[in-house]
Design an enzyme around this catalytic site. Structure first.
Site, short mmCIF file in Angstrom:
data_model
loop_
_atom_site.label_atom_id
_atom_site.label_comp_id
_atom_site.label_asym_id
_atom_site.label_seq_id
_atom_site.Cartn_x
_atom_site.Cartn_y
_atom_site.Cartn_z
N ASP A 90 28.99 70.07 -5.06
CA ASP A 90 29.37 69.47 -6.34
C ASP A 90 28.10 68.98 -7.02
O ASP A 90 27.02 69.03 -6.43
CB ASP A 90 30.40 68.36 -6.14
N ASP A 263 39.48 71.90 -2.07
CA ASP A 263 38.75 71.11 -1.09
C ASP A 263 39.46 69.77 -1.02
O ASP A 263 40.02 69.31 -2.01
CB ASP A 263 37.30 70.87 -1.53
N CYS A 301 50.99 75.91 17.47
CA CYS A 301 49.65 75.94 16.85
C CYS A 301 48.66 76.55 17.84
O CYS A 301 48.70 76.28 19.03
CB CYS A 301 49.21 74.53 16.47
N CYS A 303 45.27 76.25 17.61
CA CYS A 303 43.94 75.62 17.58
C CYS A 303 43.53 75.17 18.98
O CYS A 303 44.37 75.04 19.87
CB CYS A 303 43.93 74.43 16.60
N CYS A 306 45.42 72.03 20.33
CA CYS A 306 46.80 72.25 20.74
C CYS A 306 46.89 73.15 21.99
O CYS A 306 47.81 73.01 22.78
CB CYS A 306 47.61 72.85 19.59
N HIS A 332 42.47 70.16 14.76
CA HIS A 332 43.82 70.60 14.45
C HIS A 332 44.09 70.57 12.93
O HIS A 332 44.63 71.53 12.38
CB HIS A 332 44.87 69.73 15.17
ZN LIG Z 1 46.64 72.50 16.56
#
Ligand SMILES: [Zn+2]
Length: 379
Positions: A90, A263, A301, A303, A306, A332
């Site tokens: 920015d 964002d 999930c 990730c 998880c 996550h």
């Molecule tokens: Zn996750």
């Protein structure tokens, strides 16, 4: 630079690709926020593993610390933070108007004092573009004036005039090799100001256009309106970026209104309060019911957090103030946002986005605090 691959038949959602010096990004896209040249608690390897294609960093903060001399000596932001992929910076304008003390707006820029130690500083179009050239970001943003949500009609009008004038100056400044520059449309909730600002910026000609002056304390309905007032005046064949937005549910709605880039600090900010985003809303990992919960933050999930840890373990880590808890909830939450964008792109490609949007709105229970742009303490 921007290739519009497909426009949804039932909504304004768009599928595209934006080419930058450090790689091509798929839109709609979410950019994790690395304010101080780091996405809070996450390293570049974790960001790549969870699927981040581009990150955002803040010129104002980097100008104050470590300063542009250091950035120049270290060969720019990519090298400094070991992130060899696209970066958007920015201009610093938003922070000068929201964080800095004792500011004085002049035609050529803003005099202000650092929010840290009171050092006198000056930021004008020339300075903003020079700093972003030193940082070497893939996408630079013009300096704009983001007036408070409570401004008078006169103040809003002046801010739009100044934003247009500064954008013109920014456009003429030297940039880093291949650096794209985006204009920023201001005008708060006034349709005539949004139109005037968008048209003026488009006639100057930028590589993409951002919708600024959103998420500054207005209601969600007002925010959606501000986007709707702006979007029709933006060129279809260029990227549109809604600055500082939003919750998962808001992002789905903004994609449906023709926005390509986002964002938001929420994924890492709420992680620090022990809160996690899921497809059904936010979950408080600190809650008593997680005490012996062997399940992951979110069922299904993929990730790392998880795949590896239970809610019970993460809750324990929060209680004993282990940093790993913040890191894993951040992993996550960022993964959730990035994966949401992947799903959105797939649904636009398969022409099922309208159904996806309806189902998401039905299943996702928005947090009242988040909708009101307040931070989550406990929910
Ligand atoms: Zn996750």
């Amino acid at each position: 630079m921007f290739k519009l691959l497909k426009t949804d038949g039932q909504t304004k959602a768009r599928l595209g690709q934006l080419r930058t010096v450090h790689g091509v990004i798929d839109t709609p896209i979410f950019m994790p926020v690395g304010t101080q040249a780091a996405v809070k608690t996450l390293d570049p390897r974790e960001l790549r593993e969870l699927g981040a294609q581009i990150i955002l960093s803040n010129t104002y903060h980097l100008c104050i610390r470590p300063g542009m001399e250091v950035m120049e000596k270290m060969g720019g932001l990519h090298q400094f933070m070991s992130w060899p992929y696209p970066i958007l910076t920015d201009s610093g304008g938003y922070q000068v108007f929201s964080l800095a003390r004792i500011r004085k707006i002049k035609p050529e820029g803003v005099s202000f004092r650092s929010h840290l130690d009171g050092t006198a500083l000056f930021l004008g179009p020339k300075e903003a573009m020079h700093m972003q050239k030193v940082l070497g970001s893939d996408i630079a943003m013009v300096l704009d004036e983001c007036p408070p949500h409570t401004s008078t009609q006169r103040q809003l009008h002046d801010a739009v005039e100044r934003t247009i004038r500064w954008a013109e100056h920014c456009r003429q400044q030297p940039r880093a090799d291949g650096q794209l520059v985006f204009g920023i449309v201001q005008g708060a909730g006034r349709p005539e100001l949004r139109e005037q600002c968008a048209k003026a910026l488009v006639s100057i000609g930028f590589d993409g256009y951002a919708i600024g002056g959103v998420s500054v304390g207005e209601t969600e309905a007002e925010m959606m309106k501000a986007v709707e007032y702006t979007e029709p005046f933006l060129p279809a064949n260029q990227a549109r970026y809604a600055m500082g937005l939003g919750t998962p549910a808001q992002i789905v709605e903004l994609v449906a209104r023709g926005v390509d880039m986002f964002d938001c600090v929420l994924p890492t900010r709420i992680a620090r309060n022990g809160a996690a985003f899921t497809r059904k809303g936010t979950v408080n990992i600190k809650a008593a019911y997680c005490k012996t919960d062997p399940g992951p933050i979110e069922e299904g999930c993929t990730c790392f957090a998880c795949r590896t840890f239970s809610r019970a373990y993460l809750r324990h880590l929060i209680n004993v103030e282990e940093i790993l808890a913040l890191r894993m909830i951040s992993v996550h939450n960022c993964h959730m946002y990035v994966q949401l964008m992947t799903d959105i792109r797939r649904h636009i490609a398969q022409e099922t986005f309208a159904e996806f949007r309806a189902e998401f709105a039905w299943t996702y229970v928005p947090s009242k605090n988040l909708r009101a742009n307040k931070s989550i303490v406990a929910e």
